[in-house]
Design a protein around this motif. Structure first.
Motif, PDB file in Angstrom:
ATOM      1  N   ILE A 274       0.837  -1.203   0.000  1.00 12.44           N
ATOM      2  CA  ILE A 274       0.000   0.000   0.000  1.00 12.44           C
ATOM      3  C   ILE A 274       0.873   1.254   0.000  1.00 12.44           C
ATOM      4  O   ILE A 274       0.597   2.221  -0.713  1.00 12.44           O
ATOM      5  N   GLY A 275       1.957   1.233   0.803  1.00  8.76           N
ATOM      6  CA  GLY A 275       2.867   2.387   0.840  1.00  8.76           C
ATOM      7  C   GLY A 275       3.492   2.664  -0.510  1.00  8.76           C
ATOM      8  O   GLY A 275       3.597   3.812  -0.944  1.00  8.76           O
ATOM      9  N   ARG A 276       3.891   1.609  -1.222  1.00  5.79           N
ATOM     10  CA  ARG A 276       4.477   1.780  -2.556  1.00  5.79           C
ATOM     11  C   ARG A 276       3.438   2.334  -3.529  1.00  5.79           C
ATOM     12  O   ARG A 276       3.728   3.249  -4.306  1.00  5.79           O
ATOM     13  N   PHE A 277       2.214   1.820  -3.469  1.00  2.07           N
ATOM     14  CA  PHE A 277       1.161   2.307  -4.360  1.00  2.07           C
ATOM     15  C   PHE A 277       0.857   3.783  -4.089  1.00  2.07           C
ATOM     16  O   PHE A 277       0.801   4.595  -5.017  1.00  2.07           O
ATOM     17  N   LEU A 278       0.668   4.134  -2.808  1.00  2.63           N
ATOM     18  CA  LEU A 278       0.333   5.523  -2.483  1.00  2.63           C
ATOM     19  C   LEU A 278       1.479   6.481  -2.794  1.00  2.63           C
ATOM     20  O   LEU A 278       1.251   7.633  -3.166  1.00  2.63           O
ATOM     21  N   THR A 279       2.723   6.012  -2.679  1.00  2.11           N
ATOM     22  CA  THR A 279       3.893   6.854  -2.957  1.00  2.11           C
ATOM     23  C   THR A 279       4.161   6.981  -4.447  1.00  2.11           C
ATOM     24  O   THR A 279       4.366   8.087  -4.959  1.00  2.11           O
ATOM     25  N   GLU A 280       4.164   5.869  -5.174  1.00  4.94           N
ATOM     26  CA  GLU A 280       4.615   5.888  -6.570  1.00  4.94           C
ATOM     27  C   GLU A 280       3.502   5.990  -7.603  1.00  4.94           C
ATOM     28  O   GLU A 280       3.727   6.538  -8.670  1.00  4.94           O
ATOM     29  N   VAL A 281       2.334   5.455  -7.310  1.00  5.87           N
ATOM     30  CA  VAL A 281       1.265   5.437  -8.312  1.00  5.87           C
ATOM     31  C   VAL A 281       0.266   6.563  -8.061  1.00  5.87           C
ATOM     32  O   VAL A 281       0.016   7.394  -8.927  1.00  5.87           O
TER      33      VAL A 281
ATOM     34  N   PRO B  33      -0.552  12.742  -1.120  1.00  4.38           N
ATOM     35  CA  PRO B  33       0.291  13.611  -0.298  1.00  4.38           C
ATOM     36  C   PRO B  33       0.115  13.447   1.215  1.00  4.38           C
ATOM     37  O   PRO B  33       0.914  13.956   1.975  1.00  4.38           O
ATOM     38  N   HIS B  34      -0.930  12.753   1.644  1.00  2.00           N
ATOM     39  CA  HIS B  34      -1.217  12.655   3.075  1.00  2.00           C
ATOM     40  C   HIS B  34      -0.851  11.294   3.656  1.00  2.00           C
ATOM     41  O   HIS B  34      -1.501  10.808   4.571  1.00  2.00           O
ATOM     42  N   CYS B  35       0.179  10.673   3.115  1.00  2.29           N
ATOM     43  CA  CYS B  35       0.642   9.400   3.671  1.00  2.29           C
ATOM     44  C   CYS B  35       2.152   9.492   3.898  1.00  2.29           C
ATOM     45  O   CYS B  35       2.822  10.359   3.354  1.00  2.29           O
ATOM     46  N   VAL B  36       2.634   8.592   4.718  1.00  2.79           N
ATOM     47  CA  VAL B  36       4.077   8.513   4.947  1.00  2.79           C
ATOM     48  C   VAL B  36       4.705   7.985   3.662  1.00  2.79           C
ATOM     49  O   VAL B  36       4.335   6.915   3.183  1.00  2.79           O
ATOM     50  N   PRO B  37       5.650   8.729   3.059  1.00  2.17           N
ATOM     51  CA  PRO B  37       6.251   8.248   1.815  1.00  2.17           C
ATOM     52  C   PRO B  37       7.148   7.034   2.058  1.00  2.17           C
ATOM     53  O   PRO B  37       7.872   6.972   3.053  1.00  2.17           O
ATOM     54  N   LEU B  38       7.078   6.079   1.157  1.00  3.01           N
ATOM     55  CA  LEU B  38       7.908   4.883   1.242  1.00  3.01           C
ATOM     56  C   LEU B  38       9.167   5.109   0.414  1.00  3.01           C
ATOM     57  O   LEU B  38       9.103   5.400  -0.774  1.00  3.01           O
ATOM     58  N   ALA B  39      10.333   4.986   1.044  1.00  2.00           N
ATOM     59  CA  ALA B  39      11.609   5.178   0.348  1.00  2.00           C
ATOM     60  C   ALA B  39      12.160   3.867  -0.194  1.00  2.00           C
ATOM     61  O   ALA B  39      12.857   3.856  -1.199  1.00  2.00           O
ATOM     62  N   GLY B  40      11.843   2.753   0.467  1.00  3.08           N
ATOM     63  CA  GLY B  40      12.350   1.467  -0.008  1.00  3.08           C
ATOM     64  C   GLY B  40      12.062   0.349   0.972  1.00  3.08           C
ATOM     65  O   GLY B  40      11.417   0.548   1.999  1.00  3.08           O
ATOM     66  N   ALA B  41      12.581  -0.836   0.629  1.00  2.04           N
ATOM     67  CA  ALA B  41      12.325  -2.007   1.454  1.00  2.04           C
ATOM     68  C   ALA B  41      13.456  -3.019   1.311  1.00  2.04           C
ATOM     69  O   ALA B  41      14.239  -2.971   0.369  1.00  2.04           O
TER      70      ALA B  41
ATOM     71  N   ARG C   4      -9.534  13.040   5.043  1.00  5.08           N
ATOM     72  CA  ARG C   4      -8.331  12.284   4.643  1.00  5.08           C
ATOM     73  C   ARG C   4      -8.676  10.846   4.257  1.00  5.08           C
ATOM     74  O   ARG C   4      -8.108  10.297   3.317  1.00  5.08           O
ATOM     75  N   THR C   5      -9.585  10.224   4.978  1.00  5.78           N
ATOM     76  CA  THR C   5     -10.000   8.860   4.658  1.00  5.78           C
ATOM     77  C   THR C   5     -10.639   8.811   3.274  1.00  5.78           C
ATOM     78  O   THR C   5     -10.349   7.915   2.479  1.00  5.78           O
TER      79      THR C   5
END
Length: 190
Positions: free
Chosen positions: A100-107, A111-119, A183-184
């Protein structure tokens, strides 16, 4: 974590995430998208598009914050921009927080989520498991759920107050709930 002994040899079992050097190497390995072979598979380090904006050249000088432990992970703040979470209970398959973090960050570019830098993932012939996540650090005072529980606890323990004070407290709570609902809704649209 514990003192260990094997015959005459005495040592210490420690959590590597408490070591600044270890954390910096994990962050760098994610940026380099390294792969480290293991006996039955490999550790695969992957970065997202947000990595470059979150991890800068000053990585060697940033300080580690205090360790935070929960039932399933240990995490540490790295400087004022990064948060490294290492899982202690590995589960086969894609970790929902990673997916979910990757989808919200990259796709969705939400803007209202913690950005995912990697795994970091453990990959074998039979399964893939998420070992660690590197996220952007977002300063906060807790989460909406914790705030709601604390508010309700205070409201239930406090005597009934009539007048302007109760209206302002009620108004603040409604404003928070409206923001949370907004936000939800944005999250669902993303």
């Amino acid at each position: 974590v514990a003192r260990v002994r094997q015959q005459a040899n005495v040592g210490v079992l420690a959590d590597a995430i408490a070591d600044e050097g270890f954390c910096r190497h994990v962050v760098k390995a994610i940026g380099a998208e390294k792969s480290l072979a293991t006996t039955n598979g490999a550790l695969r380090f992957t970065r997202t598009k947000a990595y470059a904006g979150l991890v800068r050249d000053d990585l060697a000088s940033v300080q580690l914050g205090a360790l935070h432990t929960q039932s399933t992970n240990t995490s540490v703040q790295i400087g004022d921009r990064l948060f490294l979470k290492c899982y202690r209970r590995l589960r086969a398959g894609i970790n929902p927080e990673f997916e979910i973090g990757r989808f919200l960050t990259e796709v969705a570019h939400f803007p209202h989520c913690v950005p995912l830098a990697g795994a970091v993932e453990y990959v074998s012939k039979h399964e893939t498991s998420t070992v660690a996540l590197l996220q952007g650090y977002v300063a906060n005072q807790g989460d909406g759920w914790g705030y709601t529980l604390e508010y309700l606890e205070r409201a239930l323990e406090a005597p009934v107050v009539r007048g302007a004070d109760s209206k302002s407290v009620h108004g603040s709570y409604l404003a928070l709930m409206q923001t949370l609902a907004t936000r939800t809704g944005e999250l669902h649209r993303a």
